[in-house]
Write an enzyme that holds these catalytic residues in place. Structure first.
Site, PDB file in Angstrom:
ATOM      1  N   SER A 139       0.842  -1.151  -0.017  1.00 25.23           N
ATOM      2  CA  SER A 139      -0.163  -0.050   0.104  1.00 25.23           C
ATOM      3  C   SER A 139       0.770   1.179  -0.016  1.00 25.23           C
ATOM      4  CB  SER A 139      -1.083  -0.028   1.108  1.00 25.23           C
ATOM      5  OG  SER A 139      -2.026   1.165   0.923  1.00 25.23           O
ATOM      6  N   ASP A 166      -8.763  -4.994  -6.228  1.00 27.51           N
ATOM      7  CA  ASP A 166      -8.242  -3.615  -5.750  1.00 27.51           C
ATOM      8  C   ASP A 166      -8.843  -2.465  -6.352  1.00 27.51           C
ATOM      9  OD1 ASP A 166      -7.134  -1.735  -4.203  1.00 27.51           O
ATOM     10  OD2 ASP A 166      -5.253  -2.467  -4.077  1.00 27.51           O
ATOM     11  N   HIS A 223      -8.032  -3.861  -1.704  1.00 32.15           N
ATOM     12  CA  HIS A 223      -6.873  -3.790  -1.181  1.00 32.15           C
ATOM     13  C   HIS A 223      -6.136  -4.518   0.113  1.00 32.15           C
ATOM     14  CE1 HIS A 223      -3.545  -0.690  -1.257  1.00 32.15           C
ATOM     15  NE2 HIS A 223      -3.995  -0.196  -0.107  1.00 32.15           N
TER      16      HIS A 223
END
Length: 536
Positions: free
Chosen positions: A255, A480, A517
Site C-alpha cells: 500500500s 483492488d 486492497h
C-alpha cells in the site's frame, strides 16, 4: 443599537433554533408551544434550547437533554418522528470526552505498546521547505543483524500502521503483519534482520503533528510542515545510519509502504538491494487522490477539529469516524461484500432506519467507531496528503530537487523558508472547474491516460531508471479498487522499459482473492508465498 466589546449589535435579537432564526410565527405563543417537548410544555418553558449550536472555538459539552428529550414536533403530527440512536451515540461520546481531565486532555495516547525510539538532534529539511529541528523515530526489529550488516530488510508501513508489525518480547500483542514475520515466514527472522518504523508525521511514537515543537513546547498541530513520501524515507535512512547499515538486503512495503519501497530505491539506489512493492503505485492517480480528499474534507468539517488545534480538547471523533468509513469502502471489494453481507439487514423484524440498518452499514459503522480514537486526526491529514503528492516521474523529481536545494541554501543562511509568503498560503482557483464537452475533454490532459497508452510515459521511465539493476517484485490484486491492478502493471512495464531485466510481476485474480486492497494484510499464501520465494 449599542456597542459591546467594540462590536455594534442590535438591542433586540430574534431567538434562534439550531443556529437559525425562529420562524416569524414564533411570536404566537400557541405556535411556540408546539415546538416544545410534552414535559417542557407542561413546565411552561419559554422555548426550546439550542442543543446543536457550537462555539466557533471549541465544541461545548452536550447537555443530557440532547439525548433524553424527544424531538421537537407538533403534538398532532401525522407520523411520529424517527429516532436516531447513531447520533445519540455520537453526542454521548462527545459528552464523555468533555469530562476528561483538562490536565491531560481527552486526546488519547496513541500507543500500541512498548517500542524502541531513536532521536535525531540533526535537523531534517523537508521537500516543501519545512523543517524538523529534531525528531524521533519509533521502531521495532526482529531477527539478528549479521556481522557485515548485509541482511537487513526495511519494512515500510501503510498509512495508519505503527512499527508493531510483529509481536516482541517487550510487547506480546500480535502485530499488523504477525503471520508474515518470524522463523520460516516470508520475512524469515532466521535469515534476516527486519526493521519497521512508524513514519514521521505519524502518531505512534515518531514525530508528528501531535508532538511538541521544541521551539515553544506546544503541540505542532497544523504548524507541522507538509510532508512527502521521500521525506519519510530520508528519515528512515537516518535510522539505518545509526545502525551502521550501509545497504539493505531488501526494501519491502505494501500500500503506502509499496510507494515508499520504490522511493527508497530511487532516492538511495546504492543502498538498496531488492525491492518489493505490493498494491502500491509509482505515482498517485486521480481516483485515490479524490477518495483521500473526501476523507480529509469530512474530517476538517468536524467543528471539533478546530483547524488542527484540538489537543487538550475534544478530538474530532465524528469526522474521523466518517473518514474511516469512506476509507473502508475503498479497502475491500464489492464481490466480497456481496458474499459476506448481501442485502441483509441487521434486524429485518424492525422498520427501516436512517441510522445503520443493513449489515454492510453496521460493518462500516463499526470500522469507523473502532478507528476514530485510535489515530491522530492531524496525522491522517498530513500522511494522506503526502500520498497524494507522490510522483516518481523524472520531471517531478527534478522540481523537488531544485526546491530542496533552494530551501537548503536559505535554511543554511538562517532565513525562514516560509518568509516569502508562499509557504502555507493557499488560495482557491480564481475560476471553478468547468465541465468540458466530450470531444475536447481529452485535450485537457497533460499526458495520456495510463490504460490507453501503448507504452509507459517517458517521464516515468526516466524517473524509475535508478532501479534498472534492482531485482523487483511487484504485486497487485484484481479486486483492488484503491490501487487498481493496472497501476502495478504500470510499475512493472515502466521498470522493464527502463532496462530492468529482473522484474517479477504477480497479479492475483478475483478467483484468488476478493479481499481488494486489504489482500496484502490477509493473504499469507499468495502474498506471503511470493515474497518468500522472491527474497530467497
Amino acid at each position: 443599537m449599542f456597542a459591546r466589546h467594540g462590536v455594534a449589535t442590535a438591542a433586540r435579537k430574534a431567538p434562534t433554533i439550531v443556529g437559525k432564526p425562529y420562524p416569524r410565527y414564533w411570536k404566537n405563543p400557541q405556535a411556540r408551544q408546539l415546538h416544545l417537548s410534552p414535559s417542557r410544555r407542561a413546565q411552561g418553558s419559554p422555548g426550546p434550547r439550542n442543543f446543536h449550536a457550537t462555539s466557533s472555538r471549541k465544541a461545548q459539552p452536550v447537555s443530557a437533554h440532547a439525548v433524553d428529550d424527544p424531538p421537537l414536533q407538533p403534538p398532532d403530527s401525522s407520523n411520529p418522528a424517527l429516532s436516531f440512536p447513531c447520533l445519540d451515540a455520537q453526542e454521548a461520546k462527545t459528552a464523555s470526552l468533555s469530562k476528561r481531565s483538562l490536565s491531560s486532555g481527552p486526546e488519547p495516547s496513541y500507543v500500541t505498546g512498548i517500542h524502541r525510539s531513536w532521536h535525531s538532534q540533526d535537523a531534517l529539511l523537508l521537500d516543501w521547505g519545512g523543517v524538523l529541528p529534531e525528531f524521533n523515530i519509533a521502531y521495532e526489529n526482529w531477527g539478528q543483524l549479521n556481522e557485515d550488516k548485509s541482511n537487513a530488510i526495511l519494512l515500510h508501513t501503510g498509512l495508519s500502521a505503527s512499527s508493531h508489525a510483529h509481536s516482541t518480547e517487550a510487547n506480546s500483542k500480535p502485530g499488523w503483519w504477525e503471520s508474515f514475520i518470524g522463523p520460516g515466514a516470508p520475512l524469515d527472522t532466521n535469515k534476516y534482520f527486519i526493521i519497521c518504523t512508524n513514519i514521521i508525521g505519524g502518531c505512534y511514537g515518531s514525530t508528528g503533528p501531535s508532538s511538541l515543537d521544541p521551539a515553544d513546547g506546544l503541540n505542532y498541530a497544523t504548524r507541522f510542515p507538509i510532508l512527502t513520501m521521500e521525506d519519510m524515507v530520508r528519515a528512515q535512512f537516518r535510522l539505518l545510519d545509526a545502525f551502521g547499515i550501509k545497504k539493505l538486503y531488501a526494501s519491502v512495503g505494501s500500500s503506502m509502504g509499496g510507494m515508499q519501497s520504490l522511493a527508497a530505491g530511487v532516492i538511495f539506489p546504492q543502498r538498496v538491494g531488492k525491492v518489493v512493492s505490493v498494491s502500491g503505485c509509482a505515482r498517485s492517480h486521480p481516483y485515490s487522490i479524490a477518495m483521500r480528499h473526501t476523507q480529509r474534507q469530512v474530517l476538517m468539517m468536524d467543528p471539533n477539529w478546530s483547524r488542527g488545534f484540538y489537543y487538550n480538547s475534544i478530538p474530532p471523533h465524528a469526522g474521523m469516524k466518517l473518514a474511516r468509513e469512506i476509507a473502508t469502502v475503498t479497502y475491500r471489494s464489492g464481490p466480497e461484500w456481496e458474499q459476506r453481507f448481501g442485502r441483509r439487514r441487521a434486524d429485518p423484524s424492525r422498520p427501516p432506519a436512517l441510522c445503520p440498518d443493513f449489515l454492510i452499514e453496521t460493518y462500516l459503522d463499526h470500522a469507523g467507531e473502532k478507528f476514530c480514537l485510535e489515530y491522530d486526526a492531524n496525522s491522517l491529514l498530513y500522511v494522506s496528503k503526502a500520498m497524494d503528492l507522490f510522483d516518481l516521474g523524472r520531471e517531478h523529481q527534478l522540481q523537488m530537487s531544485g526546491l530542496r536545494q533552494q530551501n537548503n541554501s536559505r535554511y543554511s543562511s538562517g532565513e525562514k523558508v516560509e518568509g516569502d509568503g508562499r509557504y502555507c498560503s493557499l488560495a482557491l482557483p480564481d475560476k471553478p472547474y468547468e465541465e468540458q464537452a466530450a470531444e475536447t475533454a481529452s485535450q485537457s490532459f497533460s499526458e495520456p491516460v495510463a490504460f490507453t497508452s501503448t507504452r509507459p510515459p517517458d517521464d516515468l521511465v526516466a524517473g524509475l531508471a535508478p532501479l534498472r539493476s534492482h531485482p523487483t517484485l511487484v504485486m497487485g490484486v484484481a479486486s483492488d479498487i484503491l490501487f487498481p491492478a493496472w497501476q502495478q502493471r504500470e510499475i512493472a512495464e515502466t521498470l522493464r522499459a527502463a532496462g530492468n531485466r529482473s522484474v517479477t510481476h504477480v497479479e492475483l485474480g478475483e478467483d484468488t482473492s476478493l479481499f481488494g486492497h486489504d489482500t496484502f494484510l490477509l493473504d499469507l499464501e499468495h502474498i506471503g508465498g511470493n515474497i518468500k520465494c522472491f527474497l530467497g
